[in-house]
Design a protein around this motif. Structure first.
Motif, PDB file in Angstrom:
ATOM      1  N   VAL A  47      16.457  27.416   8.358  1.00 16.11           N
ATOM      2  CA  VAL A  47      15.344  28.208   8.879  1.00 16.11           C
ATOM      3  C   VAL A  47      15.282  28.151  10.402  1.00 16.11           C
ATOM      4  O   VAL A  47      14.689  29.028  11.036  1.00 16.11           O
ATOM      5  CB  VAL A  47      14.026  27.767   8.212  1.00 16.11           C
ATOM      6  CG1 VAL A  47      12.822  28.487   8.789  1.00 16.11           C
ATOM      7  CG2 VAL A  47      14.100  28.023   6.708  1.00 16.11           C
ATOM      8  N   ASN A  48      15.930  27.175  11.008  1.00 18.38           N
ATOM      9  CA  ASN A  48      16.027  27.174  12.465  1.00 18.38           C
ATOM     10  C   ASN A  48      16.705  28.436  12.996  1.00 18.38           C
ATOM     11  O   ASN A  48      16.566  28.768  14.173  1.00 18.38           O
ATOM     12  CB  ASN A  48      16.796  25.938  12.946  1.00 18.38           C
ATOM     13  CG  ASN A  48      15.899  24.724  13.082  1.00 18.38           C
ATOM     14  OD1 ASN A  48      14.711  24.844  13.363  1.00 18.38           O
ATOM     15  ND2 ASN A  48      16.461  23.548  12.882  1.00 18.38           N
ATOM     16  N   ARG A  49      17.426  29.136  12.129  1.00 19.45           N
ATOM     17  CA  ARG A  49      18.111  30.362  12.542  1.00 19.45           C
ATOM     18  C   ARG A  49      17.381  31.612  12.026  1.00 19.45           C
ATOM     19  O   ARG A  49      17.960  32.708  11.990  1.00 19.45           O
ATOM     20  CB  ARG A  49      19.553  30.346  12.047  1.00 19.45           C
ATOM     21  CG  ARG A  49      20.321  29.090  12.426  1.00 19.45           C
ATOM     22  CD  ARG A  49      21.819  29.250  12.290  1.00 19.45           C
ATOM     23  NE  ARG A  49      22.360  29.940  13.461  1.00 19.45           N
ATOM     24  CZ  ARG A  49      22.722  29.336  14.587  1.00 19.45           C
ATOM     25  NH1 ARG A  49      22.597  28.031  14.710  1.00 19.45           N
ATOM     26  NH2 ARG A  49      23.199  30.035  15.588  1.00 19.45           N
ATOM     27  N   GLN A  53      18.267  35.675  12.206  1.00 15.02           N
ATOM     28  CA  GLN A  53      18.484  36.487  11.013  1.00 15.02           C
ATOM     29  C   GLN A  53      17.679  37.785  11.072  1.00 15.02           C
ATOM     30  O   GLN A  53      18.157  38.844  10.649  1.00 15.02           O
ATOM     31  CB  GLN A  53      18.113  35.674   9.765  1.00 15.02           C
ATOM     32  CG  GLN A  53      18.651  36.216   8.469  1.00 15.02           C
ATOM     33  CD  GLN A  53      20.118  35.876   8.232  1.00 15.02           C
ATOM     34  OE1 GLN A  53      20.825  35.508   9.156  1.00 15.02           O
ATOM     35  NE2 GLN A  53      20.561  35.989   6.983  1.00 15.02           N
ATOM     36  N   THR A  54      16.463  37.723  11.602  1.00 18.11           N
ATOM     37  CA  THR A  54      15.655  38.944  11.681  1.00 18.11           C
ATOM     38  C   THR A  54      16.277  39.976  12.606  1.00 18.11           C
ATOM     39  O   THR A  54      16.024  41.178  12.455  1.00 18.11           O
ATOM     40  CB  THR A  54      14.222  38.649  12.174  1.00 18.11           C
ATOM     41  OG1 THR A  54      14.247  38.213  13.537  1.00 18.11           O
ATOM     42  CG2 THR A  54      13.532  37.611  11.300  1.00 18.11           C
ATOM     43  N   ASN A 571      19.600  29.273  -1.713  1.00 20.90           N
ATOM     44  CA  ASN A 571      20.087  30.210  -2.714  1.00 20.90           C
ATOM     45  C   ASN A 571      21.105  31.110  -1.993  1.00 20.90           C
ATOM     46  O   ASN A 571      21.998  30.587  -1.338  1.00 20.90           O
ATOM     47  CB  ASN A 571      18.939  30.957  -3.385  1.00 20.90           C
ATOM     48  CG  ASN A 571      17.962  29.999  -4.057  1.00 20.90           C
ATOM     49  OD1 ASN A 571      18.352  28.941  -4.537  1.00 20.90           O
ATOM     50  ND2 ASN A 571      16.689  30.351  -4.085  1.00 20.90           N
ATOM     51  N   THR A 572      21.000  32.431  -2.046  1.00 22.67           N
ATOM     52  CA  THR A 572      21.961  33.234  -1.290  1.00 22.67           C
ATOM     53  C   THR A 572      21.401  33.720   0.042  1.00 22.67           C
ATOM     54  O   THR A 572      22.083  34.452   0.765  1.00 22.67           O
ATOM     55  CB  THR A 572      22.451  34.449  -2.108  1.00 22.67           C
ATOM     56  OG1 THR A 572      21.354  35.329  -2.358  1.00 22.67           O
ATOM     57  CG2 THR A 572      23.082  34.015  -3.413  1.00 22.67           C
ATOM     58  N   THR A 573      20.171  33.330   0.376  1.00 26.27           N
ATOM     59  CA  THR A 573      19.635  33.651   1.688  1.00 26.27           C
ATOM     60  C   THR A 573      20.444  32.913   2.752  1.00 26.27           C
ATOM     61  O   THR A 573      20.792  31.747   2.570  1.00 26.27           O
ATOM     62  CB  THR A 573      18.156  33.259   1.773  1.00 26.27           C
ATOM     63  OG1 THR A 573      17.426  33.942   0.759  1.00 26.27           O
ATOM     64  CG2 THR A 573      17.566  33.616   3.128  1.00 26.27           C
ATOM     65  N   PHE A 574      20.757  33.574   3.826  1.00 30.85           N
ATOM     66  CA  PHE A 574      21.604  33.108   4.922  1.00 30.85           C
ATOM     67  C   PHE A 574      23.091  33.102   4.559  1.00 30.85           C
ATOM     68  O   PHE A 574      23.921  32.674   5.359  1.00 30.85           O
ATOM     69  CB  PHE A 574      21.204  31.710   5.422  1.00 30.85           C
ATOM     70  CG  PHE A 574      19.773  31.600   5.861  1.00 30.85           C
ATOM     71  CD1 PHE A 574      19.334  32.205   7.026  1.00 30.85           C
ATOM     72  CD2 PHE A 574      18.854  30.890   5.101  1.00 30.85           C
ATOM     73  CE1 PHE A 574      18.012  32.110   7.434  1.00 30.85           C
ATOM     74  CE2 PHE A 574      17.528  30.782   5.504  1.00 30.85           C
ATOM     75  CZ  PHE A 574      17.108  31.397   6.671  1.00 30.85           C
ATOM     76  N   LEU A 580      26.062  29.880  10.114  1.00 32.88           N
ATOM     77  CA  LEU A 580      25.882  29.001   8.955  1.00 32.88           C
ATOM     78  C   LEU A 580      27.088  29.059   8.034  1.00 32.88           C
ATOM     79  O   LEU A 580      27.475  28.050   7.435  1.00 32.88           O
ATOM     80  CB  LEU A 580      24.593  29.364   8.221  1.00 32.88           C
ATOM     81  CG  LEU A 580      23.307  29.050   9.006  1.00 32.88           C
ATOM     82  CD1 LEU A 580      22.089  29.568   8.266  1.00 32.88           C
ATOM     83  CD2 LEU A 580      23.179  27.546   9.258  1.00 32.88           C
ATOM     84  N   ARG A 581      27.723  30.216   7.926  1.00 34.39           N
ATOM     85  CA  ARG A 581      28.958  30.309   7.138  1.00 34.39           C
ATOM     86  C   ARG A 581      30.072  29.501   7.793  1.00 34.39           C
ATOM     87  O   ARG A 581      30.869  28.837   7.112  1.00 34.39           O
ATOM     88  CB  ARG A 581      29.380  31.768   6.975  1.00 34.39           C
ATOM     89  CG  ARG A 581      28.475  32.567   6.034  1.00 34.39           C
ATOM     90  CD  ARG A 581      28.881  34.025   5.988  1.00 34.39           C
ATOM     91  NE  ARG A 581      30.257  34.163   5.546  1.00 34.39           N
ATOM     92  CZ  ARG A 581      31.130  35.044   6.037  1.00 34.39           C
ATOM     93  NH1 ARG A 581      30.775  35.844   7.030  1.00 34.39           N
ATOM     94  NH2 ARG A 581      32.339  35.112   5.554  1.00 34.39           N
TER      95      ARG A 581
END
Length: 694
Positions: A47-49, A53-54, A571-574, A580-581
């Protein structure tokens, strides 16, 4: 610079409160709210990213219509008017020909918000007016929640903040340093006061490596271990007979059940040394208070409901339920007595309707009839990535006669099968209310910035669609603030004084419960008012009246594959976030050295993991982090970014014992080297960013 209160909506127990810094209408910073007693100023690595992401360049900003075959992911941009017209027209055809139950509103855990997400079934009023099928969200915690209710009357347990008061902490099938790390602060507080920490997990996770002791039972044998520990405790005469007499039901019958699980038998079932079982039983017997933290992973198998049902008995045998810092915490959701009926409005249904099970999506799309599913709305979900039996789900979504609408932020594996894709807002762009299932706080989310492009909130999307379809039910058009007020309109004393105004001002509010919190100080919310070792209610639906052990049920051969929560995705978020990948690296499967040697698999080798349901490719990690007979990987990958399939291609669409829960960890596979590829080859098809077939 303006500071705006917000709340993380993602599928994590911590339900963090955050602060967004806004300058000239743009979010320029985000951090954990330092005033929130659980968040304490810190967010997770994922969530720091979130702000990044937005603003991602691949974010969906406009409605899209499919122009290729289902599964190709080819779209053209259209206007909102065109999108709404097409959806209204297609739904009208379905309603006229098949009736409302042919519509499936498929909610996922991509947002747990009460206004925009799963907790409040966003859009449910609209679907109720149409008479659509009810969506049963069975993918996460339902088996354990159902089992706990047979013992305790609720799935709600102790307050995780009270772990700071514990002297023995058992982290049972949970890895908080990856999933819900804020509880670790309270565990550390307890350790400074001398607490001992035990991790029970088939894998030596980040958390298990930091514990004082780690036990690695075979997956799915947790209930047998709990019974064995109680056998030791009772054998020592360390059970709390006074608590048992005053607060429980069915002790003599349950005591006989405990006698069926001596440590030598439990050792054979769990694969643990008998002396380790006895030693932990003795430690529990002499240590008060003892707290157990158990989360969703341990109940994703054939006996998952029974596992939690049985585990909740242990603090009843020792009397820890009566002690600050004692008991079990699975989820705190049961303590939030919000006015869900007023929010969801099931009364708007014109007649009773069927329920469709989330974890049986492939079956629901391919086999369900009378009527068949003809329209699917996917909301905050990526079932191709997250659901069991990935291949079967793809077959169902590929039906040309299925009209599929997906509300999304990015072009996921699931949107590739959509007829219409609608651009959804993210958490910094809409109003929401969050209740973390790992604490006792309601958290307010104020929109910090305007939505980009033509993105709309889920609530606004269904308001517009209701108008386009000419629906006249007034409550379909309630504002988000109206919905929040209705949610908080509860007579329960735990919510007294918590209003939209107080939440908006402070950012969060703790439920009005005692501190420390003894959830059953006034009795258990069962029919008898006691902890029920013997459950008449369980017998009415065909279950054993007593807690016990239900073994795993995958009929396959090979290794038991666990697919746990990843450290860098939620889950699959991010799953599409480049940084992150990069940190996550290629998909791996950890195999014990003995199992790797028997299969001719060296460390770092490209491998194929398969069973009768499907297969996926990965890289082998040979390590004693897993015990023999067990392999471990993580969920959360996007198939189209990692070779075309993920671990869920191998998972069965079977139900657990209670609540139709999923069986992600009741999964046997075979693992073999990928032929024609050398160890360390860069041509495994798993390179970051590579898409299948080009």
């Amino acid at each position: 610079m303006t500071k705006i209160w917000g709340a993380c909506p993602l599928d994590c127990p911590d339900g963090c409160s955050w602060v967004v810094d806004v300058e000239d209408g743009e979010a320029v910073g985000m951090r954990g709210n330092p005033a929130h007693p659980v968040t304490r100023g810190a967010l997770c690595v994922k969530v720091n990213r979130y702000l990044e992401q937005t603003r991602a360049p691949d974010r969906i900003l406009h409605p899209l219509r499919r122009v290729g075959r289902k599964g190709e992911g080819r779209f053209e941009r259209i206007s909102w008017d065109e999108a709404l017209d097409e959806i209204a027209s297609r739904l009208g055809e379905v309603l006229e020909t098949y009736g409302g139950q042919a519509i499936w509103p498929f909610h996922g855990t991509g947002s747990l918000g009460y206004i925009q997400g799963l907790e409040g079934f966003a859009g449910r009023r609209f679907f109720n007016v149409l008479g659509a099928s009810v969506h049963e969200p069975t993918i996460c915690s339902i088996a354990g929640s159902t089992g706990l209710k047979y013992t305790l009357g609720t799935a709600g347990g102790m307050d995780p903040e009270d772990f700071a008061r514990s002297k023995l902490i058992i982290l049972w099938g949970t890895n908080p340093l990856t999933s819900g790390h804020h509880v670790w602060k309270f565990i550390q507080d307890a350790r400074r006061d001398g607490a001992y920490v035990v991790a029970i997990d088939p894998v030596r996770t980040r958390t298990a490596a930091q514990a004082d002791e780690h036990l690695a039972p075979l997956p799915g044998t947790d209930a047998a271990l709990a019974l064995g520990l109680m056998h030791v405790i009772v054998g020592l005469g360390a059970h709390d007979q006074d608590f048992i007499d005053r607060h429980t039901l069915g002790w003599e019958e349950f005591r006989a059940r405990i006698e069926e699980f001596p440590p030598d038998r439990v050792a054979r079932i769990t694969g643990l040394p008998e002396e380790r079982i006895v030693a932990l039983g003795r430690r529990i017997a002499r240590t008060r208070p003892t707290a157990i933290r158990a989360t969703q992973g341990m109940q994703r198998h054939a006996g998952g409901g029974m596992a939690l049902r049985t585990l909740a008995c242990l603090p009843g045998v020792t009397g820890d339920w009566a002690l600050p810092g004692g008991g079990l915490c699975y989820s705190t959701s049961g303590h939030f007595t919000l006015n869900l009926p007023k929010l969801v409005r099931i009364d708007l249904l014109p007649h009773p309707v069927r329920s469709l099970t989330m974890t049986r999506l492939g079956e629901g799309l391919l086999d369900v009839d009378d009527p068949p599913v003809k329209a699917l709305f996917v909301i905050a979900a990526n079932p191709v990535g997250s659901n069991p039996h990935q291949t079967k789900v793809r077959r169902g979504l590929a039906r040309e006669d299925l009209f599929t609408v997906v509300l999304e932020h990015f072009l996921t594996d699931t949107t590739d099968y959509a007829d219409i894709v609608l651009p959804a807002t993210m958490q910094t762009e809409h109003l929401d209310v969050i209740a973390g299932y790992g604490h006792l706080y309601l958290v307010w989310n104020e929109p910090a910035v305007a939505p980009p492009g033509e993105c709309l909130s889920t609530s606004e999307t269904f308001r517009r669609l209701g108008r386009r379809m000419g629906l006249t039910e007034p409550s379909l058009y309630d504002s988000d603030e109206d919905l929040a007020r209705q949610l908080l309109d509860s007579p329960h004393p735990s919510l007294a004084g918590i209003t939209v105004e107080t939440l908006r001002k402070e950012g969060f509010a703790r439920l009005n419960v005692a501190r420390p919190f003894l959830p059953f100080a006034d009795g258990f919310p069962t029919t008898s008012g006691r902890l029920e070792f013997y459950s008449v209610r369980a017998t009415r639906v065909g279950h054993d009246p007593l807690p016990g052990y239900t073994p795993p049920a995958d009929p396959g051969d090979g290794l038991v594959l666990i697919s746990a929560a990843p450290h860098h995705f939620l889950n699959t978020t991010f799953g599409n976030n480049p940084e992150l990948r990069r940190r996550a690296g290629a998909p791996t499967v950890t195999v014990h050295p003995d199992d790797a040697a028997a299969r001719g698999i060296p460390d770092g080798a490209p491998i194929r993991v398969s069973n009768a349901r499907g297969a996926f490719d990965a890289v082998a990690q040979v390590s004693d982090r897993v015990r023999p007979g067990v392999a471990a990987t993580s969920k959360g990958r996007w198939a189209k970014l990692t070779g075309g399939a993920t671990v869920n291609a191998t998972v069965d669409e079977r139900d657990s014992d209670m609540g139709h829960g999923a069986v992600f960890h009741d999964n046997r596979v075979e693992i073999e080297p990928r032929q024609g590829l050398e160890t360390g080859s860069s041509t495994t098809g798993l390179e970051l960013g590579r898409r299948p077939n080009g």
